[in-house]
Design a protein around this motif. Structure first.
Motif, mmCIF file in Angstrom:
data_model
loop_
_atom_site.group_PDB
_atom_site.id
_atom_site.type_symbol
_atom_site.label_atom_id
_atom_site.label_comp_id
_atom_site.label_asym_id
_atom_site.label_seq_id
_atom_site.Cartn_x
_atom_site.Cartn_y
_atom_site.Cartn_z
ATOM 1 N N ALA A 471 0.829 -1.209 0.000
ATOM 2 C CA ALA A 471 0.000 0.000 0.000
ATOM 3 C C ALA A 471 0.860 1.254 0.000
ATOM 4 C CB ALA A 471 -0.932 0.000 1.210
ATOM 5 N N LEU A 472 2.035 1.196 0.639
ATOM 6 C CA LEU A 472 2.904 2.365 0.718
ATOM 7 C C LEU A 472 3.721 2.576 -0.551
ATOM 8 C CD1 LEU A 472 4.290 2.048 4.373
ATOM 9 C CD2 LEU A 472 2.483 3.554 3.545
ATOM 10 N N THR A 473 3.930 1.535 -1.315
ATOM 11 C CA THR A 473 4.804 1.651 -2.481
ATOM 12 C C THR A 473 4.067 1.547 -3.811
ATOM 13 O OG1 THR A 473 5.243 -0.742 -2.351
ATOM 14 C CG2 THR A 473 6.795 0.739 -1.253
ATOM 15 N N ALA A 474 2.788 1.269 -3.803
ATOM 16 C CA ALA A 474 2.038 1.097 -5.054
ATOM 17 C C ALA A 474 1.663 2.454 -5.636
ATOM 18 C CB ALA A 474 0.788 0.248 -4.809
ATOM 19 N N ARG A 475 2.672 3.247 -5.901
ATOM 20 C CA ARG A 475 2.462 4.555 -6.541
ATOM 21 C C ARG A 475 3.676 4.858 -7.411
ATOM 22 N NH1 ARG A 475 4.988 9.022 -3.757
ATOM 23 N NH2 ARG A 475 6.064 8.369 -1.856
ATOM 24 N N ASP A 476 3.468 5.728 -8.372
ATOM 25 C CA ASP A 476 4.544 6.085 -9.276
ATOM 26 C C ASP A 476 5.400 7.197 -8.670
ATOM 27 O OD1 ASP A 476 3.616 4.294 -11.224
ATOM 28 O OD2 ASP A 476 2.139 5.778 -11.909
ATOM 29 N N ARG A 477 6.642 7.229 -9.087
ATOM 30 C CA ARG A 477 7.504 8.322 -8.672
ATOM 31 C C ARG A 477 7.153 9.576 -9.468
ATOM 32 N NH1 ARG A 477 10.895 3.868 -8.527
ATOM 33 N NH2 ARG A 477 11.699 3.424 -6.436
ATOM 34 N N ASP A 478 7.281 10.710 -8.822
ATOM 35 C CA ASP A 478 6.951 11.977 -9.476
ATOM 36 C C ASP A 478 8.040 12.347 -10.474
ATOM 37 O OD1 ASP A 478 4.744 12.131 -7.797
ATOM 38 O OD2 ASP A 478 5.891 13.156 -6.232
ATOM 39 N N THR A 479 7.610 12.891 -11.587
ATOM 40 C CA THR A 479 8.540 13.336 -12.629
ATOM 41 C C THR A 479 8.326 14.823 -12.876
ATOM 42 O OG1 THR A 479 8.464 11.156 -13.682
ATOM 43 C CG2 THR A 479 9.303 12.996 -14.998
ATOM 44 N N VAL A 480 9.365 15.605 -12.597
ATOM 45 C CA VAL A 480 9.290 17.049 -12.790
ATOM 46 C C VAL A 480 9.556 17.363 -14.251
ATOM 47 C CG1 VAL A 480 10.229 19.277 -12.111
ATOM 48 C CG2 VAL A 480 10.046 17.432 -10.429
ATOM 49 N N LEU A 481 8.702 18.176 -14.852
ATOM 50 C CA LEU A 481 8.883 18.546 -16.253
ATOM 51 C C LEU A 481 10.092 19.466 -16.404
ATOM 52 C CD1 LEU A 481 5.202 19.254 -17.354
ATOM 53 C CD2 LEU A 481 6.524 17.154 -17.631
ATOM 54 N N GLU A 482 10.852 19.241 -17.442
ATOM 55 C CA GLU A 482 12.018 20.066 -17.734
ATOM 56 C C GLU A 482 11.771 20.863 -19.009
ATOM 57 O OE1 GLU A 482 14.441 20.413 -15.745
ATOM 58 O OE2 GLU A 482 14.054 18.757 -14.353
ATOM 59 N N VAL A 483 12.444 22.007 -19.104
ATOM 60 C CA VAL A 483 12.318 22.836 -20.298
ATOM 61 C C VAL A 483 13.169 22.228 -21.402
ATOM 62 C CG1 VAL A 483 12.594 25.140 -21.269
ATOM 63 C CG2 VAL A 483 11.937 24.867 -18.877
ATOM 64 N N ALA A 484 12.577 22.001 -22.552
ATOM 65 C CA ALA A 484 13.311 21.443 -23.686
ATOM 66 C C ALA A 484 14.318 22.469 -24.206
ATOM 67 C CB ALA A 484 12.336 21.043 -24.784
ATOM 68 N N PRO A 485 15.351 22.009 -24.929
ATOM 69 C CA PRO A 485 16.323 22.956 -25.507
ATOM 70 C C PRO A 485 15.636 23.995 -26.381
ATOM 71 C CG PRO A 485 17.124 20.702 -25.675
ATOM 72 C CD PRO A 485 15.699 20.607 -25.194
ATOM 73 N N TYR A 510 4.980 22.153 -7.903
ATOM 74 C CA TYR A 510 3.986 21.122 -7.554
ATOM 75 C C TYR A 510 4.639 19.933 -6.861
ATOM 76 C CZ TYR A 510 -0.173 18.211 -8.090
ATOM 77 O OH TYR A 510 -1.268 17.427 -7.847
ATOM 78 N N PHE A 511 5.819 19.551 -7.336
ATOM 79 C CA PHE A 511 6.496 18.382 -6.780
ATOM 80 C C PHE A 511 7.609 18.737 -5.799
ATOM 81 C CE2 PHE A 511 5.073 16.643 -11.001
ATOM 82 C CZ PHE A 511 4.118 15.782 -10.481
ATOM 83 N N ALA A 512 7.722 20.003 -5.445
ATOM 84 C CA ALA A 512 8.822 20.433 -4.576
ATOM 85 C C ALA A 512 8.750 19.727 -3.218
ATOM 86 C CB ALA A 512 8.770 21.944 -4.375
ATOM 87 N N ASP A 513 9.900 19.205 -2.790
ATOM 88 C CA ASP A 513 10.069 18.577 -1.463
ATOM 89 C C ASP A 513 9.272 17.296 -1.279
ATOM 90 O OD1 ASP A 513 11.736 20.700 -0.746
ATOM 91 O OD2 ASP A 513 10.040 21.891 -0.026
ATOM 92 N N ALA A 514 8.549 16.831 -2.294
ATOM 93 C CA ALA A 514 7.806 15.574 -2.138
ATOM 94 C C ALA A 514 8.795 14.429 -1.966
ATOM 95 C CB ALA A 514 6.909 15.332 -3.348
ATOM 96 N N VAL A 515 8.475 13.513 -1.070
ATOM 97 C CA VAL A 515 9.353 12.383 -0.764
ATOM 98 C C VAL A 515 8.962 11.209 -1.650
ATOM 99 C CG1 VAL A 515 10.157 10.824 1.033
ATOM 100 C CG2 VAL A 515 9.597 13.195 1.603
ATOM 101 N N GLN A 516 9.934 10.702 -2.403
ATOM 102 C CA GLN A 516 9.663 9.589 -3.300
ATOM 103 C C GLN A 516 9.812 8.265 -2.554
ATOM 104 O OE1 GLN A 516 8.470 10.502 -6.208
ATOM 105 N NE2 GLN A 516 8.887 12.623 -5.618
ATOM 106 N N LYS A 517 9.165 7.239 -3.059
ATOM 107 C CA LYS A 517 9.271 5.926 -2.428
ATOM 108 C C LYS A 517 10.684 5.374 -2.637
ATOM 109 C CE LYS A 517 7.584 3.300 -6.426
ATOM 110 N NZ LYS A 517 6.513 2.405 -6.912
ATOM 111 N N PRO A 518 11.153 4.521 -1.749
ATOM 112 C CA PRO A 518 12.511 3.986 -1.883
ATOM 113 C C PRO A 518 12.661 3.135 -3.140
ATOM 114 C CG PRO A 518 11.617 3.568 0.308
ATOM 115 C CD PRO A 518 10.478 4.043 -0.535
#
Length: 558
Positions: A471-485, A510-518
């Motif tokens: 239950a604690l790990t069944a989630r995706d890791r957050d992906t921060v969008l980056e500016v393309a070249p 939106y994703f600042a300081d969020a803790v990702q699963k191990p």
């Protein structure tokens, strides 16, 4: 024996002509997940059914007419008083019709419960992310149904033509008149002339019993169809994926539970109508534009709009011969559409900021999305401050305080409160994420203190169960969008560069300081360290992580 031959005769007759056998076998076995929070939507649905049934009873005796009559009924305090037929029929329902007062109160309580259940149901959907693709349309339908429910409740509240409801309608007329240019035309159209006029009760009655209920019934049908079509969302846990639903079939399990819950909701509503007085119109008297009830308050779901108007200082402007009442226009005609519009469009805004276009059938825990949870609490705080200010006069009299002080406190809170609530909630959610990460890596605290040969004291931890770990790990890791070249592979400048930078900045926020699963490597390191520590502390104590799959999380993390 063929399945069709097992049907009763009446069902076989219908199946031969409508083909319902195949359709029924497919849909009656549809699986629905089981969780108490899913009952919130059912409460709203069953309250609507109670509203329809009680409303039909009231319609038989209520007279939607503004014609003036002299009251000669059993309520002696109003005997001989001139009033509208609408108000007289409300009194007749309350005192002369057997069960009339009970049905009036059941109807009113069901309306309050209907709006409350829809509100809490939408909050559950928001905080768990159930509005994401492919359910954006159902989210918009829910917002429209909540808005129509509020309008329906307010119109029904005004039908008896008593002094309290008339005061609310007078305020409504003032809000409509505050609309620049078109305000006076709208007011004349709604009320059929100068307020109060003779047409608003018949018009409101038609809208209340035909138009809005019909629209709501159609929207509820579409809403339930989409729930079945998209399949029901479910909370994360072992065996639950984006491609399945774990629960009970619609028939007979879910149908029996839903049927029983309908009678529970109906019974509670009847109990409220029988024991708790609501809207005693005989105490207010008929509406008179020259009178106002002291301490008059609208139903709770209209309080935030009243509070917004009370919050704004009196400011007017005169432009090209047109008077703009900013103290009415801003809080009543501008802020509510902006607030409701933001809530309605939030699924699309979040998808744009995060870049998440995938389908989601598993629900989030609020702590796993700190920014969304903070935004939700900030909106609740904004609404709550306005709702609190709608009773500033009663707060002042009950607590012997200055109404001006209360108003200024609410003015400060309406600006600072949502920001503070957002920050506290977001940090709280992140702290809970860190606590979950510690539980995954180091296990739960056992309360057992071990002393090493060197005299060092440590607390023994043991791994959490596989169920909890999943239950604690069944989630995706957050992906921060980056500016393309700035340019593509061919050296051509990319369009919408400024928009992409804004979007990337919002994504970082939106994703600042969020803790990702191990990661698996982190879990393996933690497991190895825990095994070595246990062996050093007690060589004869077996490592719980090595027990046959009942503990540990390594195999459950993607």
């Amino acid at each position: 024996m063929a399945p069709e031959q097992q049907f009763p005769a009446a069902v076989r007759w219908a199946d031969d002509r409508l083909g319902i056998g195949k359709l029924g076998r497919k849909n009656l076995r549809k699986v629905f997940p089981d969780h108490w929070s899913f009952m919130l939507g059912e409460i709203a649905l069953y309250s609507f059914v109670v509203l329809i049934l009680s409303g039909v009873f009231l319609t038989l005796w209520f007279k939607p007419s503004m014609a003036e009559v002299e009251y000669q009924g059993p309520y002696s305090l109003l005997k001989g008083l001139h009033m509208s037929e609408a108000y007289a029929s409300a009194l007749h329902l309350s005192f002369d019709i057997r069960g009339g007062l009970l049905m009036r109160q059941v109807h009113h309580w069901a309306a309050v419960l209907f709006v409350a259940a829809m509100s809490v149901h939408l909050l559950r959907i928001f905080f768990t992310g159930a509005f994401r693709k492919p359910r954006e349309l159902n989210w918009l339908i829910g917002i429209v149904m909540l808005f129509l429910g509020v309008v329906e409740g307010f119109i029904g509240y005004g039908l008896p033509d008593d002094l309290l409801s008339g005061t609310g309608l007078r305020i409504t007329q003032g809000l409509v008149l505050a609309a620049p240019v078109v305000g006076s035309y709208l007011a004349f159209f709604i009320f059929g002339g100068e307020f109060p006029g003779n047409d608003f009760v018949p018009r409101f009655f038609t809208i209340h019993v035909l138009l809005i209920p019909g629209i709501l019934l159609a929207l509820i049908t579409v809403h339930l169809f989409l729930v079945v079509y998209h399949k029901h969302t479910q909370y994360r846990g072992p065996g639950r994926t984006e491609r399945n639903v774990v629960g009970f079939p619609l028939f007979p399990v879910y149908a029996a539970k839903a049927g029983g819950f309908f009678f529970v909701v109906s019974g509670v509503t009847a109990l409220l109508g029988a024991l708790f007085q609501i809207n005693p119109v005989w105490l207010y008297g008929p509406y008179n534009p020259a009178e106002v009830t002291a301490g008059s308050q609208p139903d709770w779901y209209m309080g935030w709009l009243d509070g917004a108007v009370r919050l704004m200082p009196g400011i007017e402007s005169h432009v090209a011969g047109i008077t703009i009442s900013w103290n009415i226009f801003l809080p009543a005609l501008l802020v509510p559409p902006l607030f409701i519009g933001f809530v309605a469009l939030y699924p699309f805004l979040e998808a744009w900021v995060t870049g998440d276009r995938r389908e989601h059938h598993l629900l989030d825990r609020p702590r796993d999305v700190p920014t969304r949870t903070g935004i939700g609490v900030a909106m609740i705080t904004f609404y709550g401050v306005l709702w609190l200010n709608s009773g500033n006069d009663l707060i002042a009299t009950h607590f012997h305080s200055s109404i001006n002080t209360i108003t200024w406190v609410c003015r400060v809170l309406i600006v600072c409160g949502p920001v503070i609530a957002f920050w506290i909630t977001r940090r709280w959610a992140i702290a809970l994420q860190r606590a979950d990460r510690e539980r995954l890596l180091h296990g739960r605290e056992t309360g057992i203190i071990v002393r090493s040969p060197e005299g060092k004291y440590t607390e023994r931890h043991e791994p959490i169960s596989t169920y909890d770990a999943y239950a604690l790990t069944a989630r995706d890791r957050d992906t921060v969008l980056e500016v393309a070249p700035a340019t593509d592979a061919n050296g051509v400048a990319r369009p919408h560069r400024r928009r992409d930078r804004i979007r990337a900045a919002l994504s970082r926020f939106y994703f600042a300081d969020a803790v990702q699963k191990p990661t698996i490597a982190e879990l393996a390191d933690a497991r190895a360290g825990r095994s070595g520590r246990h062996a050093a502390e007690d060589p004869e104590q077996p490592d719980a992580l090595t027990k046959s799959g009942k503990r540990g999380v390594g195999g459950r993390v993607s």
